[in-house]
Each structure stands twice: as C-alpha cells, then as structure tokens.
Design a protein around this motif. Structure first.
Motif, mmCIF file in Angstrom:
data_model
loop_
_atom_site.group_PDB
_atom_site.id
_atom_site.type_symbol
_atom_site.label_atom_id
_atom_site.label_comp_id
_atom_site.label_asym_id
_atom_site.label_seq_id
_atom_site.Cartn_x
_atom_site.Cartn_y
_atom_site.Cartn_z
ATOM 1 N N LEU A 90 0.827 -1.221 0.000
ATOM 2 C CA LEU A 90 0.000 0.000 0.000
ATOM 3 C C LEU A 90 0.854 1.260 0.000
ATOM 4 O O LEU A 90 0.356 2.356 -0.268
ATOM 5 N N ILE A 91 2.120 1.118 0.323
ATOM 6 C CA ILE A 91 2.970 2.287 0.526
ATOM 7 C C ILE A 91 3.550 2.816 -0.786
ATOM 8 O O ILE A 91 3.995 2.050 -1.635
ATOM 9 N N THR A 92 3.482 4.126 -0.928
ATOM 10 C CA THR A 92 4.018 4.773 -2.120
ATOM 11 C C THR A 92 4.691 6.080 -1.718
ATOM 12 O O THR A 92 4.360 6.648 -0.678
ATOM 13 N N THR A 93 5.615 6.532 -2.539
ATOM 14 C CA THR A 93 6.189 7.866 -2.291
ATOM 15 C C THR A 93 5.535 8.894 -3.204
ATOM 16 O O THR A 93 5.795 10.082 -3.095
ATOM 17 N N ASP A 94 4.687 8.437 -4.104
ATOM 18 C CA ASP A 94 4.068 9.349 -5.079
ATOM 19 C C ASP A 94 2.661 9.734 -4.629
ATOM 20 O O ASP A 94 1.660 9.157 -5.069
ATOM 21 N N ALA A 95 2.614 10.728 -3.738
ATOM 22 C CA ALA A 95 1.326 11.145 -3.182
ATOM 23 C C ALA A 95 0.407 11.685 -4.274
ATOM 24 O O ALA A 95 -0.809 11.458 -4.259
ATOM 25 N N THR A 96 0.972 12.411 -5.236
ATOM 26 C CA THR A 96 0.155 12.999 -6.300
ATOM 27 C C THR A 96 -0.543 11.917 -7.117
ATOM 28 O O THR A 96 -1.751 12.008 -7.395
ATOM 29 N N ALA A 97 0.202 10.884 -7.472
ATOM 30 C CA ALA A 97 -0.402 9.788 -8.234
ATOM 31 C C ALA A 97 -1.510 9.120 -7.423
ATOM 32 O O ALA A 97 -2.556 8.748 -7.964
ATOM 33 N N LEU A 98 -1.285 9.006 -6.119
ATOM 34 C CA LEU A 98 -2.291 8.369 -5.263
ATOM 35 C C LEU A 98 -3.604 9.155 -5.262
ATOM 36 O O LEU A 98 -4.684 8.581 -5.456
ATOM 37 N N VAL A 99 -3.522 10.482 -5.088
ATOM 38 C CA VAL A 99 -4.776 11.256 -5.036
ATOM 39 C C VAL A 99 -5.420 11.390 -6.419
ATOM 40 O O VAL A 99 -6.596 11.728 -6.526
ATOM 41 N N LYS A 100 -4.637 11.130 -7.462
ATOM 42 C CA LYS A 100 -5.177 11.223 -8.832
ATOM 43 C C LYS A 100 -5.755 9.901 -9.326
ATOM 44 O O LYS A 100 -6.217 9.829 -10.465
ATOM 45 N N ARG A 101 -5.679 8.859 -8.521
ATOM 46 C CA ARG A 101 -6.061 7.527 -9.000
ATOM 47 C C ARG A 101 -7.474 7.479 -9.548
ATOM 48 O O ARG A 101 -7.778 6.696 -10.455
#
Lengths: 432, 432
Positions: free
Chosen positions: B60-71
């Motif tokens: 579940l862990i990512t360093t790409d917060a922007t990609a996460l909120v854009k999913r």
C-alpha cells in the motif's frame, strides 16, 4: 439560496417552545444563511391558545396538533411537549406525513426510542434530539458523529441541574437536604413536585439515551439502575470531605471489562475533589466521556432552561433542514452491537459505608470478617467512639473495587450482627 | 450494508497517520457498521518508505502522493502531512479527482482555508478537519453544527498543550520558564525547536480557524494578534496568585460589543482560579464558548497526540463516508457575515501592570495621572517598598476594562516618567 422556505411546525409553546419561536423570528436571516433556504414557522400547536405567547402571531396557533403534523407541507416538526403521549403519536404521524422531527423529549426517547427511529427510517426522515440530554451542551452529536470512529468505554456525568444545585448547596453551606431543596424551589431550580429530579428519573432517562448511543446498542429506561439523592445527608458530605471528595448525583454508563455487556445507572456518589466533575457548581451539567483513542473528554454547560434548550433545538433544526435540501438524512439508530445490559449486581465499583456499632473490643474484627467472607476487600477503616455515653461508635469502611452484589451481600450480613446497630449510609465512590 | 468498500488514501504515516491506519484495521467491523459500508485503506503516501510502519502492508505504501490522489477510485483522502505545500496541492488535486478530504492541517486551514473550501465546493466534495483544532476534543463539529442555530459571542481557550504544560509546571512548582521548558522537552511535550508552540504560532492558527467558524466570517492567520509566553516569569505567577489568578496562554476570539467586527488574539493572560479554564492541567486543552442562547459551554480533553488526533480524523472519516453513501455533502464554508477583523488596539480588556518606580512621595499621583490622561481607569494599586536600600519600589496597577491602544499609550507615557525606572510586566486579565 433557495427562496421557497422550509416549513416548521412547533408542538408546544412553553418555556422552550416560545424561545424557539422567538429566535426563529429574530435570527431568521442568520438561520436562512446557514441553512441555504429560509425557514418559516408554519404552525404552533398548544393546549391553551388563550395564554399569551410572546411574538407568535395568533393565526399560527392551533389546538389541533394532529392536524398540524398531517398538513403534508411541513418539513420539520419540532416537538417540545414532553411526556409519552400524545408526543409519540404526533412524532410517528409526522414521519408518515413526510416531515422530519427535532425533539427534546428525553422520557419518550428513553422509553421508546427504537420505535421512533424505526418510523423515521421507514419514511426516510430525520430524528434529532440534542436537546433531550444536558440542554445546550453538544453531546448527542459529538457521541453520534465526532466519536463515531472511536470506541467509547465510559460516559459519566452530572445530567440533572436541579439535583446538582441542591447537592452543591449542601456541600458549600452545610445545609441539609430539605433546606437545600427549599432554596432550589424558591429560586426556580426545582419544580413544585421535584420527584422526577430528586429521585433520579430524569437522569435515568438521559443515562438510557447516552448509553444507547455510546455503545451502539439499545438501552431503555427500565434497564437503568436508579437511586435518588433524597437520603444524602450533611453527615455524608462531612464523610466525603474527610476523604477529599464531594457528592454528586451521577449518571454512569459503562462497557464491562470483557466488552460483552454494558451497564447504566444513576445514584449519588462520592468523587474526588480533583476530578473535573467535582467542580461543576450550581445547576450546571457536565459529562465526562472516556474513549479508547480520544482519551478523557468533558462537555460542560447549562443543562436546562428555555434559551439553552432552544439553542440545542435550533442547532438540530439547521442540521435537519440542510439534510432536507441535500435530499439526505443524518445518522439513524446505531444499535448493531446488540450488547446486553447487565444488572446492577454486576457493576464493579468502590464503596464508602458508615456503620453504627457497639463500642467494644472485637467489633472491627467481626465486621472485617464479614467483608472478607463476601470477597469485598477493605481499603481503609476509620473508627470513632461517639463519646455520648450510649456505648456506640461509628465505623467508616472504604472498600476496594467489588461487584455491587457482593457489597449488598456484605451489608445484609452486617445488619445481622448483634454488634452492628445500624447501617448509617452506603455510598459508591467513583471517578478514581 | 453496501459490500463495495469506500477507498481511503492516507497522506502521511507518522504519529497520527500510523494510528489512523491501525484503527482502520483493528476496528474495521465497527467502522463498517457505523458507515453502512466497509472502508478500505487503498494507499499510503510517505516520504521515507523504508521506515517501519506498524501494520501497514508494504504494497500500500508509495512515495508518489500525487499519483495516489489522482487515481480516480479514491473516495476520501486523509491528509496528515501538515504544512502548506505539498499538502495544499494534494488536497485540491484530490477534490479535482472526485475525492473528499479529511485534514488535520491547522496551518494550511488558517492560512488558506477559503481556497480549500472553494475547491471542495466546486467539485462537490467534503472538507472536514476536526483534528486541526484541539485534537480529540469535538469542537469544529459543535461550532459548525450544534451551535448553528445560535449566536456565538466569544470563544476562549487553551489550545496548545505544550505551553499549558509549561505554564502549569511554573505555577505548581515555582519553576522559571527555561526550567519548565526543559522538563516539557524531556517528557516529550515540547519539540526540539519549540518556537511554534511557545511563540503562539500554533495557537494563533487555531484561533483563526475557530474565529472564522464561530462568527461565520473569514479570519486568516495574519489577522490574529500573537504574543508568545517566553517572557512569563515566576514573578508574574506570584503576582497572579496575589490576585487569586493563574496564567494561561489563551486564544480569544470575540465579537465586538456593537456586533460589527470581530477580533482574534493569542497571548498569556491572568484568569481567576474560579474560572473553569484555570483548572486545566498539564498538556490538556479546553475551550470555553459563550453563545447568546446556549450560555457558557466548555469542551475539555487531550489536545494532541497520535491516538486522540486519530480519533478526530476517524470521526470525520465516518461522517464523510456517510455523506458519500447519501450522495450528499456536509456543511461547507460559512462566511456570509463578512465581518471585518479589528486590530488588537480595539480589543477591550483588563490589565495587570508591574512598574519599578522611585521610592518617594508623589510617584503614585504621577502614575495615576498618566492612566487618567489616557482614559484608562484604575481598579486597584498595590505599592511595595523593596527595602533593599536602592530607593526603588514596585507598583502593581490593575485596570478596569480599556481598549488595548489606550493601554499601550499609557505604558509609553509611563516609560517617559523620570520616576518610572521600568515596566516589569504587562499582562491582560481575562475571564471575569
């Protein structure tokens, strides 16, 4: 903003109702801005239409509450009549006719909340009742919403202003119960018939409501253990002071240690002066909430009175109106845990017991044996000769935590001892 | 219950975030029952993925917060990063991509809340932030909802636990500021760089948020007068005690007497020991609210810490998820009153001023004349010869209520008097 107003029917126009009507008029612009549409008082049902109602136009007043809630154009019914009937029928009729309901009716919610919730749910309407518990203090909404992601383990509070006023007077002036009650009556804090307050019925209804919400289960008035505060004496306050405590009438809702059941009770109790509830003075209310993640929270404020209660009603009115414009409803009944309510005998707490005993050697050993036989561990004992020559002494025992049933068994056995002349008082010790 | 889960993206997994993730897992069934659908942790954005995160699955862990909120499949973004950027961009991006937001970010809300609200509104999403002020204490929801039908005139509170801990230590142990700060640091109540707390920046952000909500207007961090508590001395506490007061760092939001403007300020102040805020100990927070109909309310609890803050975040998460299932949104920005924020000079309060003066006749008359010339009425004066032979005395003046500008003018003029050797301290007196 929507220009078509939301229509409100007000059932009851006494101390609270007239204040609701007044604020709806004087603060109409603020309410409209906060809701997103104007709200209009569409009708006010009262029993005695001849009584003067400050500010309510005569043409809005009716004695036919049923016809008012059946009108079909009412968005929200505000019920501030109190009591079981006709309030219950009027509320369910309101739901059937497409209105949501804001109620301040603790007795009805404690006795038959499930029926009201079911009717609201069936007809897709809201049931809000912040004003039913602790007047203006936001409590229902914080428990239902703010703490909805937490696990509440305990709710303990002063939820009746009349009895807190009386106990506060007894504490600060050394007055006895009757004298303090007289003062409360003279100042308008106690009703002519104070039974509902001083015998704990009012607080028990609130305990039922709070326990149900806090533990997501159904708790009815009958499930709540209830003891009034009419037998609290000046001597009890003196004993409490010696322990660094004061006495409050508390409503206590707890989840059992194993999590498998809950309890709800109302009784006078000693609490340490260092506890935040100890400093709640006069007719103020305060509720302590202990939650797993949030920790210890307290909510404090005026627990009754026309204006504070109207504030709570109007907060709910704004919420229900917003929901209506959203074509949505707020949280309904949450009773999914179906936790059983355990009887008082299973409550575990500490006790302060005053005994009148014969003033002779060996009495303490006898008394201590009885406690031990019932599995009640003694924390401290204080023995005092009365020095009035009648051969009696008093013995004050404070126990460690023990089940209420064990304490009852102990007291029953103590009464049978020849050397125990009487049990002067038994009081629970809370908040430690 | 809906079987398809609501998906949550967590931005930040520090003290608060990891606790949110933990409770979402351990209390999943309760959350599902209360929401009406399961909630699923769909992704966790962190800066350092190598750091151990108790209980959060590695995938579940990512360093790409922007990609996460854009999913695009995220229902709710929980932002517990703090700071202005990247938090602001991530939140607005979340709204653009159809997610609602729960935030604990007081700095961002105080500095740019209007932008966030506008973005939420534009995209029909919710913005909830109970955790931004006073941790677990339900405060935002009571102000936004429970008191939505009332008129709030004053919000006064202890909203920073670190400074309350330090002041409480100074009060109870007689310690000086540095010593008390060292203890707070050692116990983990103060950060290595305590500036944000002790200089009042943290409290000022909370004051801005509270004032905006309470008065239905926009108040930004820059509008808040701010004075830290680093100059409070043991001598100030001694003076406070002589007045029956203690000293607290208070955030105070007030509506002007004429109703036409508001003020917001943070500074140390003396308050009477009888005021409920005076007994708020250690790192606890408490907020006093005065409303027209409700009267005086107080909300008390832990103001910070991982678990309490997580409790507030999860309460919001449940509310936002319920709204989503209802296809509705909760209350948005309410700033319709557009009340201006007045400068500190217009605040009216009382003052306690300690002066070092020449120990000779006529000094009191001179000093009193200066107060009178500036329209500041004196309540009490206490004069003490120092008896150390240097010819100095101290003069303690307590004023009646006066505008802050008048007091500033008075102090400026006092400093110019030959007989006034120094102004040892100036402190406001509140809560009376």
């Amino acid at each position: 903003m929507r220009s078509r107003p939301l229509k409100v029917a007000l059932l009851g126009c006494g101390v609270v109702g007239s204040e609701v009507a007044r604020i709806m008029t004087t603060h109409a612009d603020d309410l409209a801005a906060r809701i997103g549409a104007p709200v209009e008082l569409a009708g006010v049902a009262v029993r005695r239409p001849d009584k003067v109602r400050g500010g309510v136009p005569a043409e809005l007043i009716t004695t036919d509450a049923t016809a008012l809630v059946k009108r079909g154009d009412i968005d929200v019914v505000v019920e501030v009549i109190g009591g079981i009937e006709p309030a219950r029928s009027l509320i369910t009729t309101a739901f059937e006719h497409g209105a949501s309901v804001v109620s301040a009716n603790k007795a009805l919610l404690a006795q038959d909340g499930a029926t009201l919730y079911a009717a609201a749910d069936q007809h897709g309407q809201d049931l809000y009742y912040e004003a039913a518990v602790a007047g203006a203090i936001p409590l229902i909404r914080p428990l239902r919403e703010s703490l909805a992601g937490d696990k509440i383990n305990r709710v303990m509070g002063i939820v009746n202003g009349t009895t807190n006023f009386i106990l506060d007077k007894m504490d600060t002036s050394g007055a006895g119960y009757s004298e303090a009650l007289d003062e409360a009556t003279a100042l308008g804090y106690a009703e002519a018939d104070p039974t509902a307050d001083v015998e704990g019925f009012d607080a028990a209804a609130k305990a039922a409501i709070l326990a149900g919400i806090a533990f997501h289960t159904r708790v009815r008035l009958d499930d709540v253990y209830r003891e009034g505060m009419t037998e609290v004496t000046a001597a009890d306050f003196a004993s409490a002071k010696q322990m660094g405590c004061t006495i409050k009438l508390l409503a206590i809702c707890e989840r059992a240690a194993d999590g498998g059941s809950v309890t709800a009770r109302v009784h006078p109790a000693m609490i340490p002066l260092s506890h935040p509830l100890a400093s709640v003075r006069e007719a103020y209310n305060a509720v302590f909430v202990e939650a797993e993640a949030a920790g210890r929270l307290m909510f404090y404020g005026p627990g009754a009175g026309g204006s504070p209660t109207a504030s709570a009603v109007l907060g709910d009115l704004v919420a229900v109106c917003r929901n209506r414009l959203n074509e949505a409803t707020g949280p309904g009944e949450s009773a999914y845990t179906r936790l059983p309510v355990s009887p008082m005998g299973e409550v575990v707490t500490r006790y302060h017991i005053s005994l009148d005993v014969a003033d002779k050697p060996g009495v303490l050993a006898q008394v201590a044996t009885v406690f031990a036989e019932h599995g009640v561990s003694i924390d401290t004992v204080r023995q005092q000769g009365r020095q009035d020559g009648d051969g009696e002494a008093s013995l004050v025992v404070v126990t460690h935590r023990a089940p209420d049933a064990a304490l009852s068994g102990t007291v029953e056995a103590l009464r049978k001892l020849d050397t125990v002349r009487g049990v002067a008082s038994i009081m629970r010790v809370e908040g430690e």
